[in-house]
Design a protein around this motif. Structure first.
Motif, short mmCIF file in Angstrom:
data_model
loop_
_atom_site.label_atom_id
_atom_site.label_comp_id
_atom_site.label_asym_id
_atom_site.label_seq_id
_atom_site.Cartn_x
_atom_site.Cartn_y
_atom_site.Cartn_z
N ALA A 143 0.47 -1.35 -0.23
CA ALA A 143 0.38 -0.32 -0.26
C ALA A 143 0.58 0.65 0.04
N LEU A 144 1.62 1.18 0.91
CA LEU A 144 3.05 2.56 0.57
C LEU A 144 3.87 2.93 -0.58
N ALA A 145 3.90 1.72 -1.18
CA ALA A 145 4.41 1.62 -2.22
C ALA A 145 3.21 2.28 -3.52
N GLU A 146 2.47 1.48 -3.22
CA GLU A 146 1.35 2.26 -4.40
C GLU A 146 1.20 4.16 -4.34
N PHE A 147 0.68 4.47 -2.47
CA PHE A 147 0.97 5.86 -2.51
C PHE A 147 1.76 6.75 -2.52
N GLY A 148 3.14 5.81 -2.79
CA GLY A 148 4.31 6.51 -3.46
C GLY A 148 4.31 7.04 -4.43
N ARG A 149 3.68 5.94 -5.54
CA ARG A 149 3.64 5.99 -6.99
C ARG A 149 2.39 7.10 -7.00
N LEU A 150 1.28 7.15 -6.37
CA LEU A 150 0.67 8.36 -6.74
C LEU A 150 0.60 9.32 -5.91
N VAL A 151 1.47 9.56 -5.08
CA VAL A 151 2.23 11.52 -4.99
C VAL A 151 3.39 11.44 -6.12
N ARG A 152 4.10 10.63 -6.65
CA ARG A 152 5.04 11.04 -8.13
C ARG A 152 4.27 11.34 -8.52
N GLN A 153 3.05 10.97 -8.69
CA GLN A 153 2.17 11.71 -10.06
C GLN A 153 1.90 12.51 -10.44
N VAL A 154 0.61 13.05 -8.82
CA VAL A 154 0.26 14.36 -9.21
C VAL A 154 1.25 15.34 -9.04
N ALA A 155 2.62 15.28 -8.15
CA ALA A 155 3.85 15.98 -8.03
C ALA A 155 4.86 16.32 -9.28
N GLY A 156 4.21 15.43 -10.92
CA GLY A 156 4.84 15.71 -12.19
C GLY A 156 6.19 14.54 -11.49
N VAL A 157 6.00 14.19 -11.01
CA VAL A 157 7.64 13.56 -11.14
C VAL A 157 8.18 11.68 -11.32
N GLY A 158 8.85 11.53 -12.06
CA GLY A 158 9.26 10.55 -12.23
C GLY A 158 10.68 9.76 -11.46
N PHE A 191 11.16 11.59 -4.06
CA PHE A 191 10.83 10.50 -4.55
C PHE A 191 11.06 9.68 -5.16
N ALA A 192 12.61 9.14 -4.85
CA ALA A 192 13.25 8.26 -5.42
C ALA A 192 13.53 6.96 -5.00
N GLU A 193 13.76 7.15 -3.02
CA GLU A 193 14.16 6.59 -2.75
C GLU A 193 12.48 4.88 -2.71
N ASP A 194 13.74 3.92 -1.65
CA ASP A 194 12.45 3.53 -0.73
C ASP A 194 11.30 4.21 -0.39
N VAL A 195 10.13 4.37 -0.69
CA VAL A 195 9.06 4.52 -0.13
C VAL A 195 8.40 4.36 0.86
N GLN A 196 8.72 3.33 1.66
CA GLN A 196 8.81 2.76 3.19
C GLN A 196 9.59 3.72 3.83
N GLU A 197 10.75 4.17 3.45
CA GLU A 197 12.40 4.17 4.00
C GLU A 197 11.61 5.85 4.25
N VAL A 198 11.66 6.59 3.01
CA VAL A 198 11.01 7.67 3.05
C VAL A 198 9.80 7.84 3.94
N CYS A 199 8.77 7.27 4.66
CA CYS A 199 7.94 7.87 4.61
C CYS A 199 8.07 6.97 7.03
N ARG A 200 9.28 5.85 7.12
CA ARG A 200 9.94 6.35 8.02
C ARG A 200 10.56 7.40 8.58
N THR A 201 11.36 7.92 7.60
CA THR A 201 12.56 9.07 8.11
C THR A 201 10.80 10.17 8.72
N LEU A 202 10.44 10.07 7.68
CA LEU A 202 9.25 11.43 7.51
C LEU A 202 8.74 11.41 9.00
N ALA A 203 8.19 9.85 8.95
CA ALA A 203 7.93 10.01 11.08
C ALA A 203 8.98 9.51 11.90
N ASP A 204 9.80 9.30 11.51
CA ASP A 204 10.61 10.33 13.17
C ASP A 204 11.21 11.42 13.08
#
Length: 443
Positions: A143-158, A191-204
């Motif tokens: 689910a987090l991987a899907e969320f990350g893809r959606l964020v990249r789509q709305v932000a216009g990055v790939g 927007f490019a790193e592993d989404v789970q790791e990015v979300c963990r960092t932001l939660a920290d």
């Protein structure tokens, strides 16, 4: 505040002609021009202008006829994350106790969903799906991987794979190092790193902002629910990424030329620039459009400025072949550039360096590093001759007549709850007095 007019800009920096005419018609010797920051809607911004401008009439000398202008530019506010009320922050009974800010949770309410749809038009399905995921908080991996893809789509990055991971080394090599205001030539690591790791960092980061500077950072490791807190922050950071670019554009292509035109029509008018948060970036980047030799900008005061503390440096300490994004532009101000800063600003203490690191390097993302610091966190850095003052000293003896000046305003900029801390605690008569001193407008 009267006479008052607004300079209104769109995302490309194009100005509303009616606002330009209204400002040009103000009968004043000195014009205060205040730009609001990111995360502000128009009603919040006008309340901020009103509260901040309130003390000025009683502070200036009889030779000064003040005019007031508000710079209104399209930023986005997450309405489900309340910011401190400006009136409560300057109440006489104010104490050092933090202002409580209720936790918003991860679900997107209707107002936030509408705001995001206006900010990212044409992405309704992606935003609806992200809202579903933030509400349901399913088990994180897929689910987090899907969320990350959606964020990249709305932000216009790939530049990432379908599994939500990316070649971080290649991304980091493509992004020019040297701080948050370096030109962006690749996809930011957020927007490019592993989404789970990015979300963990932001939660920290959220945990660190809540704990305060004296408390060791907590970790979201092993807490799937906290990862969705980080996921919502990822969506907010995507908006931050766009707002950062927009603030510079509005300053350089909108406000700067507008003020130059105003100076041509009103050559005797003295202009004093003030900016809060990303509004500090707006007013500072407007200096790029000040013609060489022009003298209409008499002072610039940054209140918790959200851009690099190396912005005015001729040489970056970690890369001496390069300078800051605004190197030398302090000399286009016919007076001082004053940066008010506070250690109690969690938005700049935690999230600004976090976002700046993640723009180019995901190694060691959490914690303060001088390379990524904000000017509103610790003032102007790496500018020879820059003066550093306490607020008490600035109020007692004034500020230098020119050059860069850092004023530690932590004695008054101190109240506010997580995650932003004291970032919006700027409506104080003491800070108005700093602006008056910088502009030589006092009694």
């Amino acid at each position: 505040m009267s006479p008052y007019a607004e300079l209104v800009f769109d995302a490309q920096g194009d100005a509303d002609p009616a606002g330009l005419r209204a400002v040009a018609g103000i009968d004043a010797t000195d014009l205060l021009v205040f730009a609001h920051g990111w995360n502000s809607d128009r009603p919040t911004s006008t309340r901020l202008f009103d509260r901040f401008y309130a003390p000025f009439r009683g502070l200036v000398g009889p030779q000064v006829r003040l005019g007031y202008a508000g710079v209104v530019w399209p930023s986005i506010r997450f309405p489900d994350e309340p910011i401190p009320d400006f009136e409560s922050l300057i109440a006489p009974e104010a104490t050092d106790a933090p202002v409580p800010v209720p936790a918003a949770g991860t679900a997107l309410d209707a107002a936030t969903r509408r705001a995001l749809a206006e900010f990212w038009p044409g992405h309704g399905p992606q935003l609806d799906r992200m809202a579903e995921l933030l509400s349901a908080r399913p088990q994180p991996a897929e689910a987090l991987a899907e969320f990350g893809r959606l964020v990249r789509q709305v932000a216009g990055v790939g530049g990432t794979g379908a599994d939500g991971t990316g070649a971080g080394g290649a991304v980091r090599a493509a992004v020019e190092a040297g701080g948050s205001d370096a030109p962006e030539r690749g996809v930011p690591a957020i927007f490019a790193e592993d989404v789970q790791e990015v979300c963990r960092t932001l939660a920290d980061g959220l945990a660190a902002a809540a704990a305060g500077p004296a408390v060791p950072a907590l970790s979201a490791a092993g807490d799937p629910g906290a990862l969705w807190d980080g996921a919502k922050e990822l969506l907010r950071q995507a908006a931050y990424y766009e707002m950062k670019k927009r603030a510079g554009t509005v300053g350089e292509r909108g406000l700067g030329p507008a003020l130059a035109e105003l100076a041509a029509r009103r050559p005797g008018l003295r202009v004093h620039l003030i900016g809060h948060s990303f509004g500090g970036r707006v007013v500072a980047f407007s200096l790029r459009a000040v013609p060489s030799g022009a003298r209409h900008v008499k002072s610039l005061t940054l209140l918790q400025g959200a851009f690099s503390h190396y912005a005015f440096a001729d040489r970056l300490p970690h890369d001496t072949g390069r300078g800051g994004a605004l190197r030398g532009l302090q000399h286009r101000v016919d007076g001082p550039v004053v940066a008010c800063h506070s250690k109690h600003d969690a938005a700049l203490r935690v999230f600004y360096p976090l976002a700046s690191r993640m723009a180019g390097d995901s190694a060691g993302l959490l914690g303060f590093d001088a390379r990524w610091g904000a000017i509103g966190h610790d003032g102007v850095q790496a500018v020879p001759g820059a003066v550093r003052l306490t607020l008490a000293a600035a109020l007692r003896s004034g500020v230098p007549v020119s050059g860069c000046v850092s004023v530690d305003a932590a004695s008054v900029v101190r109240r506010g709850g997580p995650p932003a801390g004291a970032h919006s605690d700027i409506c104080h008569a003491e800070l108005a007095r700093v602006v008056v001193a910088a502009g030589r407008m006092g009694r």
